[in-house]
Design an enzyme around this catalytic site. Sequence first.
Site, mmCIF file in Angstrom:
data_model
loop_
_atom_site.group_PDB
_atom_site.id
_atom_site.type_symbol
_atom_site.label_atom_id
_atom_site.label_comp_id
_atom_site.label_asym_id
_atom_site.label_seq_id
_atom_site.Cartn_x
_atom_site.Cartn_y
_atom_site.Cartn_z
ATOM 1 N N TYR A 6 -124.940 1.167 3.714
ATOM 2 C CA TYR A 6 -124.660 -0.139 2.722
ATOM 3 C C TYR A 6 -126.337 -0.345 2.254
ATOM 4 C CZ TYR A 6 -124.777 -5.226 1.863
ATOM 5 O OH TYR A 6 -124.651 -6.414 1.249
ATOM 6 N N LYS A 7 -127.081 -0.192 2.938
ATOM 7 C CA LYS A 7 -128.635 -0.688 2.730
ATOM 8 C C LYS A 7 -129.340 0.306 1.798
ATOM 9 C CE LYS A 7 -129.336 -3.813 6.773
ATOM 10 N NZ LYS A 7 -129.648 -4.965 6.014
ATOM 11 N N ASN B 51 -133.177 -11.357 6.147
ATOM 12 C CA ASN B 51 -132.550 -10.175 6.029
ATOM 13 C C ASN B 51 -133.464 -9.092 5.638
ATOM 14 O OD1 ASN B 51 -130.415 -8.804 5.785
ATOM 15 N ND2 ASN B 51 -129.734 -9.431 3.713
ATOM 16 N N TYR C 100 -125.832 -6.829 12.322
ATOM 17 C CA TYR C 100 -125.743 -7.935 11.278
ATOM 18 C C TYR C 100 -125.391 -9.122 11.944
ATOM 19 C CZ TYR C 100 -124.983 -10.001 7.011
ATOM 20 O OH TYR C 100 -124.938 -11.241 5.582
ATOM 21 N N GLU D 275 -136.466 -10.175 3.158
ATOM 22 C CA GLU D 275 -135.841 -11.211 2.431
ATOM 23 C C GLU D 275 -136.005 -12.602 3.276
ATOM 24 O OE1 GLU D 275 -132.708 -9.038 -0.537
ATOM 25 O OE2 GLU D 275 -131.970 -10.500 0.965
ATOM 26 N N HIS E 86 -119.536 -11.693 -0.642
ATOM 27 C CA HIS E 86 -120.027 -10.941 0.327
ATOM 28 C C HIS E 86 -119.215 -9.893 0.704
ATOM 29 C CE1 HIS E 86 -122.712 -14.507 0.823
ATOM 30 N NE2 HIS E 86 -123.480 -13.769 1.340
ATOM 31 N N ARG F 43 -132.836 -17.885 7.011
ATOM 32 C CA ARG F 43 -132.596 -16.683 7.856
ATOM 33 C C ARG F 43 -133.400 -15.418 7.025
ATOM 34 N NH1 ARG F 43 -128.390 -13.197 5.270
ATOM 35 N NH2 ARG F 43 -128.256 -12.180 7.269
#
Lengths: 347, 317
Positions: free
Chosen positions: A317-318, A226, A38, A266, A194, A224
């Site tokens: 998390y994903k 993601n 990350y 994204e 976040h 950016r």
Amino acid sequence: MNTPAFKHETFRDDYSFSNSAEAIRRFPFPFPEDDYMYSVNIEQHEPGAPGSVLEHLIDIDEHYLAECEDRRLTLEQDPDRCIITPHMIDAQWDMVELVMESLAADYPQWFSLSKNGDDWHWINTPMGIDQQFRFGDASTLPMPPFEFITRQVQGDWIIMDQRDDDLFADMGMVTSQADWSIAFDAGMSFKEWHGPVPQANEIGVFDRALKYLLHLQYGSPVRRLNWTMTVNPRLDTSPENYPFWGPDNVSVTPENVGDKVYLRVELQALFRLPRSNAIAFSVRGYLISLNELVTYPRWGKRLHRILKGLHPDLSEYKGLDHYRQTVIDWLAPMDDGADLGLGTQPE
Amino acid sequence: MTTLNVRVAAVEQVTELVKHFTLVQQNGQPLPRFSGGSHVVVSMNINGRNHRNPYSLMGSPDNTESYHISVRRQEQSRGGSVYMHDQVTVGSELQITYPVNLFAISKLAHKHILVAGGIGITPFMSQIADLNRLGQHYELHYAYRSPEHGAFVEQLREMCGDRLHCYVESEGQRMSFQQLLSQQPLGTHVYTCGPDAMVKTLLLTARDMGWPESHLHSEQFSAPPIGDAFVISLAQSGIDLEVPGDMSMLEAMEEAGLEPPFLCRGGACGRCELEVLACDGALMHNDHYLSDAEKTAGNKIMPCVSRASCQKLVLNI
């Protein structure tokens, strides 16, 4: 790029969504190297290569009409996916200006904007919208200005008010989110919002990102990439509707994995808005099935290596834990271990 | 950094010391919209050296035809304001940054108290245009030395009506911060811009009276003060640079062809903050950004306005 016909397709029920060869080729593949960690990885949102998703400030592609229709259906069932607080009125008009001016300048074949002082005339040909209104007078539009314009553009939009050296998510149109909710996050500060990202607070990523964003300048947007993965080409993977899509996560088998599992990228862009001094955060999702992705072997090999090396906290998390190993096993025979070099290009 | 090329369309002598400049884009296009309280940084080439000074935008944000700035002549300075007064005339071409807002009105406030001293009136003029448009509840308290120094009072009276309160020092009129702040409804925000002593006193008074920090807003730009020369050593690039007495560290780095980040150049925004790795003397902080604790700790510095009294300062850049 040749102008695509807008596709008739769905992001729910029969999931008829697919990418054309052209859409696969321009897919914003996010992995320039074999390891992923990350990071903030912010760069200037300057026009990119012709035909790429970065060519224009706001990308309109072959999925435009189908995504706008999916948003309409989601709002019909749940109007709270569009949150507008009263103090964001200037930001609403900033958004009208940003989207209309960008689309009219970059896609004159589909959109037109003419102005006579504050009397504006907007034509959205693909959606059949022809609207005259007075800029700054919300009574001249059929709905709140922010909702009016974000129903006509792809991707989610979160508008952050800047105060007390922080950013607050005080307005949003969020119908295609990766498992978060604007109704839940509305009013939260940048750090609260976040809070759940693992491995990031520890390395001070958000302190630096917040300081950077507080200084974001009008006229110099940034972006950016993601990514996550999702089962079925579903835009509305919201916590509210978890019962409808959550069970899909355990439906992946070695037989259907190429068809059912999607890489979801994204393109996140951040714009300072001029009159409100707010920041618009756009989250534009691109979906690609694994079958589509591996039509470029370089991408298949790279994804295999990324998933094998992904930190367990990030995998959880994903939301990849249920099917990550199935994907790795499916990709493994396609990875000959060759050195891929740096870069995200398909070939 | 995105910049705009502008031409001076009009110059007005407002008071003995203040000039008002009207700027339009050289290409005839409308200027970007902005929010009340914003400033731009104006670049000036003075004797071959690039000076950049921040000035508040004082026109209405609705006006995209022209920007308006006012400059007070400062004799005891490095020459930016004197250059604007003596060299810049109708037709002069300047480069400015896009507007940046470090002094925005709070959209959640129920009432706004604006307190200006002297040339510190300028950011309030664009704020007032926004407050009027949004129908917000506000008061403007404006202090100046004498009737001749009351810049823009007539214009302000038109904009604010009886919400304008003037305090003329030469006539013995004094603002009592204590009184001003003691009878405000919950949800009031106070904003101040002006001389250092005025801003500090107002903020101290408000804090003493228990006002929450989030309801206090101030803006001050410093000019880089003149001092002794010293050497900066840039650890990441392995370069040593001499900082002359009349140049800031930021300017010295730019003269050497480097492009360190910056925004306001007046010690207010924090964008140019650098980490101090070593210093064989004392840091001389002149910014309004770092807290007193950070200044005492001595491991951060704002190269736009601060200096060091030392032989060598090592920076992490």
